[in-house]
Design a protein around this motif. Structure first.
Motif, short mmCIF file in Angstrom:
data_model
loop_
_atom_site.label_atom_id
_atom_site.label_comp_id
_atom_site.label_asym_id
_atom_site.label_seq_id
_atom_site.Cartn_x
_atom_site.Cartn_y
_atom_site.Cartn_z
N ARG A 46 0.83 -1.20 0.00
CA ARG A 46 0.00 0.00 0.00
C ARG A 46 0.87 1.26 0.00
O ARG A 46 0.55 2.25 -0.68
CB ARG A 46 -0.92 0.00 1.22
N ILE A 47 1.97 1.23 0.75
CA ILE A 47 2.84 2.40 0.82
C ILE A 47 3.46 2.69 -0.54
O ILE A 47 3.45 3.82 -1.02
CB ILE A 47 3.95 2.16 1.87
N ILE A 48 4.00 1.64 -1.18
CA ILE A 48 4.65 1.82 -2.48
C ILE A 48 3.64 2.28 -3.52
O ILE A 48 3.91 3.19 -4.32
CB ILE A 48 5.35 0.52 -2.91
N THR A 49 2.45 1.67 -3.52
CA THR A 49 1.43 2.05 -4.49
C THR A 49 0.99 3.49 -4.28
O THR A 49 0.86 4.27 -5.24
CB THR A 49 0.22 1.11 -4.38
N ALA A 50 0.76 3.86 -3.02
CA ALA A 50 0.34 5.23 -2.73
C ALA A 50 1.43 6.23 -3.12
O ALA A 50 1.14 7.28 -3.72
CB ALA A 50 0.00 5.37 -1.25
N ALA A 51 2.68 5.89 -2.78
CA ALA A 51 3.78 6.79 -3.14
C ALA A 51 3.89 6.92 -4.65
O ALA A 51 4.11 8.02 -5.19
CB ALA A 51 5.09 6.26 -2.55
N ALA A 52 3.74 5.80 -5.35
CA ALA A 52 3.84 5.84 -6.82
C ALA A 52 2.73 6.68 -7.42
O ALA A 52 2.96 7.44 -8.37
CB ALA A 52 3.79 4.41 -7.38
N VAL A 53 1.52 6.55 -6.89
CA VAL A 53 0.40 7.35 -7.41
C VAL A 53 0.67 8.84 -7.20
O VAL A 53 0.45 9.67 -8.10
CB VAL A 53 -0.92 6.94 -6.72
N LEU A 54 1.16 9.19 -6.01
CA LEU A 54 1.45 10.59 -5.73
C LEU A 54 2.57 11.12 -6.61
O LEU A 54 2.47 12.22 -7.18
CB LEU A 54 1.81 10.74 -4.25
N VAL A 55 3.66 10.35 -6.73
CA VAL A 55 4.79 10.80 -7.55
C VAL A 55 4.37 10.88 -9.01
O VAL A 55 4.70 11.84 -9.72
CB VAL A 55 5.99 9.84 -7.38
N ALA A 56 3.63 9.87 -9.50
CA ALA A 56 3.19 9.87 -10.90
C ALA A 56 2.27 11.05 -11.17
O ALA A 56 2.33 11.66 -12.26
CB ALA A 56 2.49 8.56 -11.23
N ALA A 57 1.40 11.38 -10.22
CA ALA A 57 0.50 12.52 -10.41
C ALA A 57 1.29 13.82 -10.54
O ALA A 57 1.00 14.67 -11.39
CB ALA A 57 -0.47 12.61 -9.24
N VAL A 58 2.32 13.98 -9.70
CA VAL A 58 3.16 15.18 -9.75
C VAL A 58 3.87 15.27 -11.10
O VAL A 58 3.95 16.34 -11.73
CB VAL A 58 4.18 15.18 -8.60
N LEU A 59 4.40 14.13 -11.57
CA LEU A 59 5.15 14.12 -12.82
C LEU A 59 4.25 14.24 -14.05
O LEU A 59 4.58 14.93 -15.01
CB LEU A 59 5.98 12.83 -12.91
N PHE A 60 3.10 13.56 -14.00
CA PHE A 60 2.23 13.54 -15.17
C PHE A 60 1.61 14.91 -15.44
O PHE A 60 1.19 15.18 -16.57
CB PHE A 60 1.13 12.50 -15.01
N VAL A 61 1.58 15.75 -14.43
CA VAL A 61 1.04 17.10 -14.62
C VAL A 61 1.83 17.83 -15.70
O VAL A 61 1.30 18.70 -16.39
CB VAL A 61 1.07 17.87 -13.28
N PHE A 62 3.09 17.46 -15.90
CA PHE A 62 3.90 18.12 -16.92
C PHE A 62 3.44 17.77 -18.33
O PHE A 62 3.96 18.32 -19.30
CB PHE A 62 5.38 17.78 -16.74
#
Length: 767
Positions: free
Chosen positions: A667-683
């Motif tokens: 859950r931690i890795i998935t949540a972190a990945a979702v958050l990081v991907a959201a920050v990056l995908f905004v570009f």
């Protein structure tokens, strides 16, 4: 050591927070004005032949440097008296703008056909600008508004490399603010959902603020010593926020786990810092070493990402290991307060045994059929990677901007309505011989395929034959001798040992045909005793991609070597580092394949804003993606292996340890990945294809790694390998015993809920 750190952080928590606050203020002050000290460019190899040609042309033949091209059009033909008067006046005005060395136009260069559109509606003004690449870009940003104010009804557009750099830089700054404005509310909502409370969700933002401000201060200090690319600010912001969330989530999860097990706040901080803090520090070191690999490249664009990235990684780790525990010591059990999504999430389920968890059951399902699950994941990644062999490297140009961008429209007009001379001229600079000695060489250049014409001081040449003799040698005012080039009048250098030969091609510079042309020109034997430098856009692309290719093996060696060594020190295993390398390679290959399919070939490009595709990928972006994504994937690898190894050292059961580790980190890795991907995908909202490619590529790499790799391939592989996962030959085991990370596996390090279920006397096998 970490035990003492956790004790100090608890006892001196207020003092630590005051020191942190002072550090934030000092970092903010230290980073003031950094945006104005960052520079444009940095994509070319400064030691390459094309860069030398550019410097020689700027020094000896300023009128031949097409740094900025103005397209002038009005209501009449460019040959009318009105347009002649306006065009001549505007050319003279442009020549007086600070930073402009020379200005030549259709109306002042003998009405050269190459400076006139085929329909006679547009005339060109070519400007040579002074200074380096950054100076020229800044001058271009001033020239166009100035000229338009004095245009007297003329329509003015601007093209050329300096204008591209200027508009890309301005668009990048605008898109960074836009991305931050979009990412902020999305990130806040996701933080509240993931962390389950406003207090907990705020803590990673404190760490992110510290890391971003510290990295800005570092970049500001370095900008006085080395050139720092303006694009490094994007990496500082997105990577800082992403890693701060990653590390904070891992530390917070361990702290909450300890509290749920019945520990007091002080007791919970010990294993949190000792276990999670050590893992975060180790992970940050791995990411930082991956970014060190960017320093082997000659382009300061890539080196700038290394400076900013390393600073932000180490700052985020320091914040998560030192500042965050002090905040947790102050907040204590109030960390879960103000859960605004409590109703949406539903009533909290009581903490039960790990076997009741969804991730635990999923891991057991995967390990029961490792070939089925693992093989399916490998096939999917291989399918995604299949376009990667078709990759074609290039450099960004005007088409990196939207079709509506001014420089894109101007350059497209040059492509569509002018002869090839306007975009197809290749400068060849010969050093060491007098102009008369270059005739055989110029004749040989004109015989190269796709060359339309070659012009030198000795005349013009087509298909190996001279078709015109040298231009008249004198000017009435006693000025330097002038030679008519295809596109304009240029001065012969005062240094008669430096000669310029211009090659007009029938192909576009930004194309594979342009690269083949440059290769053919460079294969022509130089005059005896001469040094030849072939320049131009196509040569720059070829030299830059070649520089990236030469340095890539060393960069991969640094990343792979550092990762193998650090994972061995962390696990004591020979197989685990190799497994991580293979799986990371699979996920990155899939990412690169998707980048080629969408950005190079244009399939499904509507999903990312329909960027223009030129048939190439910017040569710097894949290697940048590799270094950053490899480091981030090692983040998740270390997080998962830390819990698996911790359990295995306690129980000796490989399969159960894998399921246990995935239950506590999935859950931690998935949540972190979702958050990081959201920050990056905004570009992906950026109008600059280069930034869009980097953001989407990194986001995809993070998602693939956190899902297919960590959740499926790692359990499958570790199930098939069994106890061999932790094997190492005797010499390496002895080395690990001396220098590796060894930890106490006794009960005091484990959460109380876990210790309660461990039978007394359970053996603790070696790593």
């Amino acid at each position: 050591m970490l035990d003492r750190v956790s004790a100090v952080l608890y006892r001196r928590r207020v003092a630590v927070l005051w020191v942190s606050a002072v550090a934030v203020v000092l970092a903010w002050i230290g980073g003031l004005g950094v945006e104005h000290r960052l520079v444009h460019g940095g994509f070319s190899d400064p030691g390459a032949q094309s860069a030398r040609a550019e410097r020689l042309v700027a020094e000896h033949f300023p009128a031949a440097a097409d740094d900025l091209v103005l397209l002038l059009s009005g209501t009449t033909s460019v040959d009318s008296a009105e347009m002649t008067s306006l065009g001549t006046a505007l050319t003279r005005h442009a020549a007086r703008i600070p930073g402009v060395r020379e200005a030549t136009s259709y109306w002042t260069a003998g009405r050269a056909p190459a400076l006139r559109s085929r329909d006679g509606a547009i005339g060109l003004v070519t400007l040579s600008l002074s200074g380096d690449e950054d100076d020229r870009a800044k001058t271009a940003g001033r020239v166009l508004p100035d000229v338009r104010r004095h245009a007297r009804g003329l329509m003015v557009l601007a093209a050329g490399p300096a204008q591209v750099q200027s508009e890309v830089g301005a668009r990048t700054a605008h898109d960074l603010l836009l991305a931050e404005a979009i990412a902020a509310p999305i990130t806040l909502v996701l933080l509240l959902l993931v962390f389950g409370g406003a207090v907990a969700a705020t803590l990673p933002l404190v760490v992110a603020l510290l890391s971003v401000l510290m990295s800005r201060a570092v970049l500001n200090a370095l900008a006085g010593v080395v050139p720092i690319s303006v694009y490094s600010m994007n990496s500082t912001t997105s990577l800082g926020l992403g890693l701060a969330i990653d590390y904070s989530l891992f530390v917070l999860a361990r702290f909450r786990e300890e509290l749920r097990g019945g520990a007091t706040v002080r007791e919970a901080l010990g294993p949190t810092v000792r276990r999670a803090g050590r893992t975060v520090a180790f992970s940050a070191l791995t990411v930082a070493l991956s970014l060190v690999a960017l320093l082997v490249f000659p382009q300061f664009f890539l080196r700038s990402f290394a400076y900013g990235g390393i600073a932000v990684v180490l700052s985020a780790a320091a914040g998560a290991v030192l500042v965050l525990p002090a905040l947790l010591a102050v907040v204590g059990r109030r960390v879960d307060r103000y859960d605004v999504f409590a109703r949406l999430r539903g009533p909290a389920r009581p903490t039960g045994a790990p076997e009741d968890g969804r991730w635990y059951r999923f891991a057991l399902a995967v390990t029961r059929r490792p070939l089925l699950y693992g093989g399916g994941a490998v096939l999917l990644l291989a399918f995604l990677a299949s376009p990667f062999p078709r990759v074609s490297a290039g450099l960004f140009d005007d088409r990196s901007l939207p079709a509506s961008a001014q420089v894109h429209r101007a350059t497209q007009l040059l492509r569509d309505r002018f002869d090839a001379d306007a975009l197809g001229t290749v400068p060849v600079v010969i050093e060491g011989v007098r102009p008369r000695a270059v005739e055989p060489y110029a004749r040989a250049l004109s015989a190269v395929p796709d060359v339309r014409r070659v012009t030198a001081a000795t005349g013009s040449y087509v298909a190996g034959h001279r078709v015109r003799g040298p231009a008249p040698a004198a000017s009435a005012d006693g000025d330097s001798t002038r030679v008519t080039r295809v596109t304009r009048v240029i001065r012969v250098s005062d240094d008669t040992r430096v000669t310029l030969v211009t090659v007009v091609s029938g192909v576009e510079q930004d194309s594979p045909a342009g690269t083949r042309l440059v290769r053919g020109l460079r294969e022509v034997a130089a005059p005896a005793g001469a040094t030849v430098s072939v320049g131009g856009r196509a040569a720059e692309v070829q030299d830059s991609t070649a520089a990236v290719a030469r340095a890539t093996p060393a960069a991969i060696g640094i990343v792979v070597g550092a990762s193998l060594l650090l994972l061995f020190l962390f696990t004591g295993s020979v197989l685990m580092p190799v497994k991580a390398l293979v799986l990371n390679t699979l996920s990155l290959s899939a990412t690169f394949g998707a980048m080629v399919y969408v950005f190079q070939e244009g399939h499904l490009s509507f999903l990312v804003g329909s960027p223009a595709h030129t048939g190439t990928l910017d040569a710097t972006i894949p290697i940048l993606t590799f270094c950053v994504a490899f480091g981030l994937s090692m983040d998740y690898e270390v997080f998962l292996l830390a819990r698996i190894r911790e359990r295995y050292l306690l129980t000796g059961d490989n399969t159960e340890s894998v399921a246990f580790g995935l239950q506590h980190t999935g859950r931690i890795i998935t949540a972190a990945a979702v958050l990081v991907a959201a920050v990056l995908f905004v570009f992906s909202v950026s109008g600059v294809t280069m930034l869009k490619l980097l953001g989407v590529g990194l986001a995809l790499a993070v998602v693939l790694d956190a899902t297919l790799v960590r959740a499926v391939l790692v359990p499958s592989f570790m199930r098939l390998a069994g106890r061999a996962n932790w094997w190492a030959p005797a010499p390496l085991r002895r080395l690990h015993d001396r220098v590796g990370l060894r930890e106490d596996t006794g009960a005091p390090d484990l959460p109380r809920a876990e210790r309660a279920g461990v039978p007394p006397g359970t053996p603790t096998p070696g790593p």
